[in-house]
Enzyme design. Structure first.
Site, PDB file in Angstrom:
ATOM      1  N   HIS A  63      -4.178   4.078   8.945  1.00  0.00           N
ATOM      2  CA  HIS A  63      -3.061   3.881   9.866  1.00  0.00           C
ATOM      3  C   HIS A  63      -1.810   4.574   9.373  1.00  0.00           C
ATOM      4  O   HIS A  63      -1.717   5.030   8.253  1.00  0.00           O
ATOM      5  CB  HIS A  63      -2.830   2.418  10.213  1.00  0.00           C
ATOM      6  CG  HIS A  63      -2.729   1.502   9.054  1.00  0.00           C
ATOM      7  ND1 HIS A  63      -1.696   1.553   8.162  1.00  0.00           N
ATOM      8  CD2 HIS A  63      -3.542   0.504   8.646  1.00  0.00           C
ATOM      9  CE1 HIS A  63      -1.871   0.604   7.269  1.00  0.00           C
ATOM     10  NE2 HIS A  63      -2.982  -0.033   7.525  1.00  0.00           N
ATOM     11  N   GLU A  85       0.843  -1.184   0.000  1.00  0.00           N
ATOM     12  CA  GLU A  85       0.000   0.000   0.000  1.00  0.00           C
ATOM     13  C   GLU A  85       0.883   1.239   0.000  1.00  0.00           C
ATOM     14  O   GLU A  85       2.094   1.150   0.203  1.00  0.00           O
ATOM     15  CB  GLU A  85      -0.992  -0.004   1.169  1.00  0.00           C
ATOM     16  CG  GLU A  85      -0.463  -0.493   2.484  1.00  0.00           C
ATOM     17  CD  GLU A  85      -1.548  -0.562   3.578  1.00  0.00           C
ATOM     18  OE1 GLU A  85      -1.465   0.260   4.482  1.00  0.00           O
ATOM     19  OE2 GLU A  85      -2.447  -1.427   3.516  1.00  0.00           O
TER      20      GLU A  85
END
Lengths: 294, 377
Positions: A247, A209
């Site tokens: 996050h 990611e």
């Protein structure tokens, strides 16, 4: 054979009497894992899902021969739990706990490393080797034994992708969810050599990611040292710069760690990069037909 | 993360012994004038807007003054400025010092090395992004010994310091390291660090505290980040919620799946307006709360994409159906659902009974969501 876990893996669950610890002890057992002990200080003598509970990891190791730990202990106490397991001789610890301060994780990582122990996570799904064992919280239903290795920084997206591989009629050798925190015990670069050495893995699916440079580092490693085919996917291509996406790892900053730089690096290293998760199974099947990258 | 305004950052520095100019915060022009009249802040002084954005010097958000009247005028001019979208409500007044040189120092995390990193440059006082790479030195610090003597000597050499200033740097780096470690900082930055006579003074302070360590630092809880009101409510309910400028609301679980969902929507011309990450939950009430929060953002359509792992599909379905019952008919919006994974069949059945169809494939469900929001913009 599989990666990191095998038929001799005996798991101690730290924080077994908590809700998560109990639920996933049951799921790990259903997966076929030997969960031999649990630890919750002050609860020695009780059992959870038929598993004996001890006051300390040392007691659990001495009495049951546990050699891997799965940690569900809440963040403020997770550092202590990890240090305890390492000192008790555990050499593989999967930390499921989320929101561990990275300053704590820095201490945990270097402490474990200095004693030859490996951490997976924190804030991660853990390891699953279908037909062998699972240490962590990956859902049992998505797996099927096979020859595809999976390494991922994501949680749920990993399950989605693993399930897609299963629905395509393929299966997995081992799946490792690394966790998406800023400091992780095991990175792509740490995990790739394990799959290179694993005779039961023919291909690796790498799920990354945006944020950080772990995928760029993985691309460097793949180019230089990895002989098996790699199918990759990078989540967050459309993410707006600067917004937090859930996050700490998922932040775009300063033109590094973008989806574009990661995709370019992986393609240059010879990996096939899927644009969307649902393209992965077909790309995996095609790569398996074509065989080794070189 | 909690970004501290300069004066709060300097409070942290003061606690750990990083040398600072004499100074004080003011929230009105009268208060600013009074601070210099009382001698709390010596003249001449500098008056600085307390905003988080950089480049204050060029934007008129930093001014100098030599008399109480000038202080009052400058303070009045800066207060109420809109600086890069942020309204100035606080000022920091500090003594103006005779600066010999301006340097750069920072401590932050090197993720790849899994070590804190000391960043040092003799080119201080400008944005570090604009300093050429070869003039920046990065020193990884093993957390076990922490910052070592030889690393501090190396930093002094890079900064061209010897004698008194080098000794001052040794003490300052110990204090900065203690602040970084003790406050669970993601970043402590001094830019510029000024050489003044035989010593060093931190003229600015940028401190970012890590959210996950909040349990050790309750004093930062009151400081809000740059969140919208709905984002703030979501934070209190522990739901990851981000507002963008599109019109499709996205509810997913897990950061990776949320991002992948946005990527697929974007491919088919959808523009996400709000996205909400449920995380792992087994409480239908939390799903209902999340969904009602989404409704308050008034999306044109909502795309629910859940892959059940820890979270069970039937839990999500129950929470969703309850939320739909609570949203008034006048505020309803089209809903496209895709629920897969753990207890999928039960979840789909609960949705079906409430008249909601789950579309199993990600591509088809994303296309349906874009169509429901009115197609390509």
């Amino acid at each position: 054979m599989s990666v990191l876990v095998d038929a001799g893996t005996k798991v101690v669950v730290q924080g077994i009497t908590g809700h998560q610890g109990t639920v996933h002890t049951r799921q790990m057992k259903l997966f076929g894992t030997a969960v031999v002990a649990g630890v919750t200080p002050g609860k020695a003598g009780s059992t959870v899902e038929g598993t004996p509970v001890f006051d300390s990891v040392r007691d659990a190791v001495e009495r049951t021969g546990a050699n891997a730990s799965c940690i569900f202990v809440p963040a403020p106490y997770a550092q202590d739990a990890l240090l305890e397991s390492v000192d008790a001789g555990i050499r593989l610890a999967v930390i499921v706990t989320e929101h561990i301060p990275f300053h704590d994780m820095l201490v945990m990582y270097h402490y474990a490393r200095s004693r030859g122990a490996r951490i997976i996570g924190p804030n991660c799904p853990g390891i699953a080797a279908p037909g062998t064992a699972k240490v962590g919280i990956t859902p049992n239903v998505v797996f099927r034994p096979g020859r595809v290795g999976v390494i991922s920084r994501s949680g749920t997206l990993t399950y989605e992708i693993v399930n897609g591989i299963k629905e395509h009629g393929l299966g997995q050798s081992t799946c490792i969810g690394l966790g998406g925190d800023p400091v992780v015990g095991t990175s792509f670069v740490d995990a790739l050599p394990l799959f290179e050495a694993d005779p039961d893995t023919d291909l690796v699916v790498l799920v990354g990611e945006i944020g950080g440079t772990a995928e760029e580092d993985a691309a460097d490693y793949i180019r230089q040292h990895f002989s098996k085919p790699v199918v990759a996917y990078i989540a967050g291509r459309s993410a707006p710069p600067g917004k937090r996406m859930g996050h700490a790892g998922a932040i775009i900053s300063r033109g590094r760690g973008t989806a574009a730089t990661k995709v370019a690096a992986l393609e240059a290293a010879g990996a096939t990069v899927a644009r969307f998760p649902y393209e992965i199974p077909d790309l995996v099947a095609a790569a398996l037909r074509d065989g080794a990258r070189r | 993360m909690v970004k501290l305004a300069e004066w709060r950052g300097k409070d942290v520095f003061r606690t750990y012994g990083v040398p600072l100019p004499k100074g004080h915060v003011a929230r009105s022009a009268e208060e600013a004038e009074q601070l210099v009249r009382a001698g709390t802040v010596p003249l001449p002084c500098v008056i600085k807007a307390q905003v988080l954005a950089g480049g204050r010097g060029k934007g008129g958000a930093v001014q100098f003054a030599g008399t109480p009247a000038e202080v009052r005028a400058a303070a009045a001019a800066i207060l109420g400025l809109e600086f890069k979208g942020e309204r100035v409500k606080e000022l920091l007044l500090e003594e103006k010092l005779p600066i010999a040189r301006e340097l750069y120092l920072a401590l932050t995390l090197d993720r790849a090395a899994r070590m804190p990193m000391l960043i040092v440059s003799a080119q201080g006082g400008v944005e570090i992004e604009s300093v050429p790479d070869e003039q920046i030195v990065r020193l990884p610090i093993d957390p076990f010994p922490g910052l070592t003597g030889y690393q501090k000597r190396r930093a002094a050499k890079v900064l061209g310091l010897s004698g008194g200033p080098a000794k001052a740097l040794d003490r300052l780096l110990d204090a900065l390291w203690a602040a970084f470690d003790g406050e669970d900082a993601e970043l402590v930055e001094i830019n510029p660090l000024a050489v003044v006579g035989d010593g060093l003074v931190a003229l600015d302070a940028k401190v970012i505290i890590e959210d996950d360590a909040a349990f050790r630092h309750p004093q930062y809880a009151e400081i809000r980040d740059d969140r919208t009101p709905l984002e703030e409510i979501a934070r209190e309910k522990e739901i990851a919620f981000v507002q963008l400028d599109g019109n499709i609301g996205v509810i997913a679980n897990g950061a990776g799946l949320t991002m992948a969902t946005l990527d697929v929507l974007a491919e088919y011309g959808g523009r996400p307006g709000v996205f909400l990450d449920l995380g792992g939950t087994d409480d239908p009430a939390k799903v209902t709360e999340a969904f009602l929060l989404m409704a308050r953002a008034k999306p044109r359509a909502v795309f629910l994409n859940i892959f059940g792992g820890v979270t069970r599909c039937d839990t999500v379905a129950k929470g969703l159906v309850e939320a739909m019952r609570q949203v008034p008919a006048s505020e309803r919006f089209p809903l496209v659902a895709r629920i897969r994974g753990n207890n999928e069949a039960e979840g789909i059945e609960i949705l079906r009974a409430a008249g909601i169809t789950s579309i199993p494939q990600l591509r088809e469900s994303a296309q349906a969501a874009v169509a429901a929001a009115g197609g390509r913009p």
